[in-house]
Design a protein around this motif. Sequence first.
Motif, PDB file in Angstrom:
ATOM      1  N   UNK B  12       0.090  77.176 -23.690  1.00 46.50           N
ATOM      2  CA  UNK B  12       0.994  76.427 -24.557  1.00 46.50           C
ATOM      3  C   UNK B  12       1.988  75.713 -23.652  1.00 46.50           C
ATOM      4  N   UNK B  13       2.024  74.402 -23.763  1.00 37.24           N
ATOM      5  CA  UNK B  13       2.848  73.609 -22.859  1.00 37.24           C
ATOM      6  C   UNK B  13       3.695  72.623 -23.661  1.00 37.24           C
ATOM      7  N   UNK B  14       4.902  72.330 -23.213  1.00 41.24           N
ATOM      8  CA  UNK B  14       5.702  71.300 -23.893  1.00 41.24           C
ATOM      9  C   UNK B  14       5.235  69.900 -23.507  1.00 41.24           C
ATOM     10  N   UNK B  15       5.495  68.973 -24.405  1.00 44.10           N
ATOM     11  CA  UNK B  15       5.202  67.568 -24.116  1.00 44.10           C
ATOM     12  C   UNK B  15       5.927  67.142 -22.849  1.00 44.10           C
ATOM     13  N   UNK B  16       5.223  66.421 -22.007  1.00 45.50           N
ATOM     14  CA  UNK B  16       5.835  65.912 -20.788  1.00 45.50           C
ATOM     15  C   UNK B  16       5.692  66.823 -19.588  1.00 45.50           C
ATOM     16  N   UNK B  17       5.178  68.026 -19.814  1.00 49.83           N
ATOM     17  CA  UNK B  17       5.010  68.960 -18.696  1.00 49.83           C
ATOM     18  C   UNK B  17       3.679  68.696 -17.999  1.00 49.83           C
ATOM     19  N   UNK B  18       3.525  69.168 -16.754  1.00 47.90           N
ATOM     20  CA  UNK B  18       2.260  68.964 -16.048  1.00 47.90           C
ATOM     21  C   UNK B  18       1.213  69.987 -16.479  1.00 47.90           C
ATOM     22  N   UNK B  19      -0.026  69.694 -16.087  1.00 41.65           N
ATOM     23  CA  UNK B  19      -1.142  70.567 -16.456  1.00 41.65           C
ATOM     24  C   UNK B  19      -2.063  70.749 -15.258  1.00 41.65           C
ATOM     25  N   UNK B  20      -2.583  71.955 -15.116  1.00 43.25           N
ATOM     26  CA  UNK B  20      -3.629  72.198 -14.137  1.00 43.25           C
ATOM     27  C   UNK B  20      -4.553  73.273 -14.672  1.00 43.25           C
ATOM     28  N   UNK B  21      -5.786  72.888 -14.935  1.00 39.96           N
ATOM     29  CA  UNK B  21      -6.811  73.826 -15.381  1.00 39.96           C
ATOM     30  C   UNK B  21      -7.856  73.924 -14.289  1.00 39.96           C
TER      31      UNK B  21
END
Lengths: 113, 114
Positions: B12-21
């Motif tokens: 669960x991530x906030x809008x504007x945060x980075x992502x790494x899968x």
Amino acid sequence: DQQVKQNSPSLSVQEGRISILNCDYTNSMFDYFLWYKKYPAEGPTFLISISSIKDKNEDGRFTVFLNKSAKHLSLHIVPSQPGDSAVYFCAAYYGGSQGNLIFGKGTKLSVKP
Amino acid sequence: SQTIHQWPATLVQPVGSPLSLECTVEGTSNPNLYWYRQAAGRGLQLLFYSVGIGQISSEVPQNLSASRPQDRQFILSSKKLLLSDSGFYLCAWSAGLAGSDTQYFGPGTRLTVL
């Protein structure tokens, strides 16, 4: 524009009866078709496939039929079992797509005991 | 035997945060690797595929990117997540690129962007 269509989002069948899942496609270049099965919170798993040079492929309880003139394929499950309850995705491929499978939206099959 | 791993399972991530899968494959060499997304009410959409280290093909323009730093590692990233990035992300591998080459999927990551 959807090239692979599964027009029935859900299907409910009684245990022991036949389940028929349908799939239509629009791209006549497709030459290989696959069905994947997906349980909730899991990745899809390959179920059965058919080449465009055939019109039928059978594997145990699962049979896929291909009608190229109608651009239609179907998956038959006989007899249906409660463990078959899952989402079934139809996918298509053509030689120029370099590994790009085009998936339909899926049909959720519920097999009731 | 070959196995494919994905993590995390849920995010669960906030809008504007980075992502790494991250996705890793074991038991095979030089696999073709894929990232798919299944958004609510939609089918599986191919996002990226890779035929080798550093080789990435993008199928859909978006704010996501992919990298393959090692032969059996495939990473999906974003600098700034959008609400529309929510979905179920699946990594897959195959031995070849032909339609007859079965794609084997990982367990997936459920991403919710709030």
